[in-house]
Design a protein around this motif. Structure first.
Motif, PDB file in Angstrom:
ATOM      1  N   THR A 205      44.455  17.042  40.709  1.00  0.00           N
ATOM      2  CA  THR A 205      44.976  15.766  40.227  1.00  0.00           C
ATOM      3  C   THR A 205      46.329  15.416  40.856  1.00  0.00           C
ATOM      4  O   THR A 205      46.751  14.253  40.802  1.00  0.00           O
ATOM      5  CB  THR A 205      45.102  15.772  38.692  1.00  0.00           C
ATOM      6  OG1 THR A 205      45.897  16.892  38.281  1.00  0.00           O
ATOM      7  CG2 THR A 205      43.727  15.877  38.040  1.00  0.00           C
ATOM      8  N   PRO A 208      45.995  12.925  44.693  1.00  0.00           N
ATOM      9  CA  PRO A 208      46.052  11.459  44.773  1.00  0.00           C
ATOM     10  C   PRO A 208      47.429  10.891  44.458  1.00  0.00           C
ATOM     11  O   PRO A 208      47.851   9.900  45.067  1.00  0.00           O
ATOM     12  CB  PRO A 208      45.011  10.993  43.754  1.00  0.00           C
ATOM     13  CG  PRO A 208      44.599  12.189  42.970  1.00  0.00           C
ATOM     14  CD  PRO A 208      44.953  13.390  43.758  1.00  0.00           C
ATOM     15  N   ARG A 209      48.142  11.514  43.544  1.00  0.00           N
ATOM     16  CA  ARG A 209      49.504  11.067  43.229  1.00  0.00           C
ATOM     17  C   ARG A 209      50.398  11.176  44.462  1.00  0.00           C
ATOM     18  O   ARG A 209      51.142  10.252  44.804  1.00  0.00           O
ATOM     19  CB  ARG A 209      50.106  11.912  42.101  1.00  0.00           C
ATOM     20  CG  ARG A 209      49.466  11.756  40.753  1.00  0.00           C
ATOM     21  CD  ARG A 209      50.061  12.757  39.757  1.00  0.00           C
ATOM     22  NE  ARG A 209      51.513  12.617  39.610  1.00  0.00           N
ATOM     23  CZ  ARG A 209      52.286  13.503  38.990  1.00  0.00           C
ATOM     24  NH1 ARG A 209      51.753  14.596  38.463  1.00  0.00           N
ATOM     25  NH2 ARG A 209      53.584  13.305  38.894  1.00  0.00           N
ATOM     26  N   THR A 211      49.490  11.533  47.697  1.00  0.00           N
ATOM     27  CA  THR A 211      49.036  10.710  48.823  1.00  0.00           C
ATOM     28  C   THR A 211      49.540   9.283  48.693  1.00  0.00           C
ATOM     29  O   THR A 211      50.010   8.675  49.661  1.00  0.00           O
ATOM     30  CB  THR A 211      47.497  10.729  48.899  1.00  0.00           C
ATOM     31  OG1 THR A 211      47.050  12.081  49.073  1.00  0.00           O
ATOM     32  CG2 THR A 211      46.995   9.892  50.065  1.00  0.00           C
ATOM     33  N   GLU A 212      49.462   8.749  47.481  1.00  0.00           N
ATOM     34  CA  GLU A 212      49.939   7.384  47.250  1.00  0.00           C
ATOM     35  C   GLU A 212      51.453   7.296  47.399  1.00  0.00           C
ATOM     36  O   GLU A 212      51.978   6.353  48.013  1.00  0.00           O
ATOM     37  CB  GLU A 212      49.528   6.913  45.857  1.00  0.00           C
ATOM     38  CG  GLU A 212      49.954   5.493  45.543  1.00  0.00           C
ATOM     39  CD  GLU A 212      49.487   5.018  44.177  1.00  0.00           C
ATOM     40  OE1 GLU A 212      49.759   3.846  43.852  1.00  0.00           O
ATOM     41  OE2 GLU A 212      48.862   5.812  43.442  1.00  0.00           O
ATOM     42  N   ALA A 213      52.164   8.271  46.863  1.00  0.00           N
ATOM     43  CA  ALA A 213      53.629   8.222  46.890  1.00  0.00           C
ATOM     44  C   ALA A 213      54.185   8.426  48.297  1.00  0.00           C
ATOM     45  O   ALA A 213      55.166   7.775  48.683  1.00  0.00           O
ATOM     46  CB  ALA A 213      54.199   9.279  45.943  1.00  0.00           C
ATOM     47  N   GLY A 215      52.341   8.190  51.282  1.00  0.00           N
ATOM     48  CA  GLY A 215      51.737   7.360  52.308  1.00  0.00           C
ATOM     49  C   GLY A 215      51.265   8.138  53.514  1.00  0.00           C
ATOM     50  O   GLY A 215      51.210   7.607  54.627  1.00  0.00           O
ATOM     51  N   LYS A 216      50.935   9.407  53.311  1.00  0.00           N
ATOM     52  CA  LYS A 216      50.407  10.242  54.387  1.00  0.00           C
ATOM     53  C   LYS A 216      49.418  11.233  53.781  1.00  0.00           C
ATOM     54  O   LYS A 216      49.441  11.475  52.570  1.00  0.00           O
ATOM     55  CB  LYS A 216      51.532  10.961  55.138  1.00  0.00           C
ATOM     56  CG  LYS A 216      52.406  11.853  54.291  1.00  0.00           C
ATOM     57  CD  LYS A 216      53.611  12.427  55.067  1.00  0.00           C
ATOM     58  CE  LYS A 216      54.640  11.379  55.403  1.00  0.00           C
ATOM     59  NZ  LYS A 216      55.884  11.950  55.990  1.00  0.00           N
TER      60      LYS A 216
END
Length: 235
Positions: A205, A208-209, A211-213, A215-216
């Motif tokens: 979990t 995804p947090r 990756t979004e924060a 941007g890579k």
């Protein structure tokens, strides 16, 4: 007693067989894999391998003599599209080719992979060459892991470790601790991706947090291994 008639299900009507060798001390990979393969037409068969309660080069290397016997405990009636050996650090110590050879000694598998081989494949697939490495390991284990990445042409100059040898504690490292470490290292402009090493780290979990924060791409041992097994099995 009258024998009852029955039909047999043809092999090609069965879900794709996948094998997984899990460390005795691992508490994380099976729950994460159950979720990772939930939507795939695949059946995951698991064998355990004896492993030391602490992650050291000596304990990791000792598994080399046990891999074939562990693979031998997977159901013999099946032909596996892929078998995964679930230890990142031991794969660095023993070597991916040696792991694959040992599994194939006693198991009918088209492909054999492990988290290290999978992480390298994932990085190559996404064009990543400069990884931030978040590790739970002691330094002697980190040296072997980073050297394995370097041989594949992947740098891990941005690197941090929790420095925890005890597997039971690694399995209980809080998600926010993992997120904070990955954010601190992954924010560097010098890296194009983040790798969270160890199948015992609970990362599903967190990814995804992050990756979004950031941007890579952010990926872990379990994420990479499940991704690569799906790719090998053409799922």
């Amino acid at each position: 007693m009258k024998p009852l008639p029955f039909d047999l299900i043809p092999d090609d009507a069965l879900p794709t067989p996948l094998g997984l060798i899990v460390l005795q001390t691992d508490e994380t990979i099976e729950p994460e894999f159950h979720k990772a393969f939930a939507d795939d037409n695949a059946a995951l068969y698991v064998s355990r391998i004896a492993s030391a309660p602490e992650v050291t080069p000596e304990g990791l290397g000792a598994m080399e003599s046990l891999i074939a016997a562990s693979a031998d405990l997977l159901p013999k009636s099946l032909h596996y599209s892929v078998v995964g050996y679930g230890c990142t650090s031991a794969s660095a110590i023993i070597g991916s080719d040696a792991v694959a050879e040992l599994v194939r000694k006693s198991c009918n598998a088209d492909e054999v992979t492990n988290p290290l081989r999978a992480a390298i494949a994932f990085a190559e697939h996404h064009g990543l060459r400069r990884l931030a490495l978040v590790s739970p390991y002691i330094m002697d284990v980190n040296v072997a892991l980073r050297a394995a990445f370097a041989r594949a042409g992947i740098t891990t100059d941005t690197f941090g470790t929790f420095g925890e040898a005890e597997e039971a504690k690694v399995a209980r490292i809080a998600e926010q601790s993992i997120v904070s470490a990955a954010m601190a290292l992954g924010s560097s402009a010098d890296v194009d991706g983040v790798f969270l090493s160890c199948t015992n780290l609970k990362t599903r979990t967190a990814i995804p947090r992050l990756t979004e924060a950031l941007g890579k791409p952010v990926f872990s041992s379990n994420f990479a291994l499940s991704w690569h097994m799906k790719k090998c099995a053409k799922l």
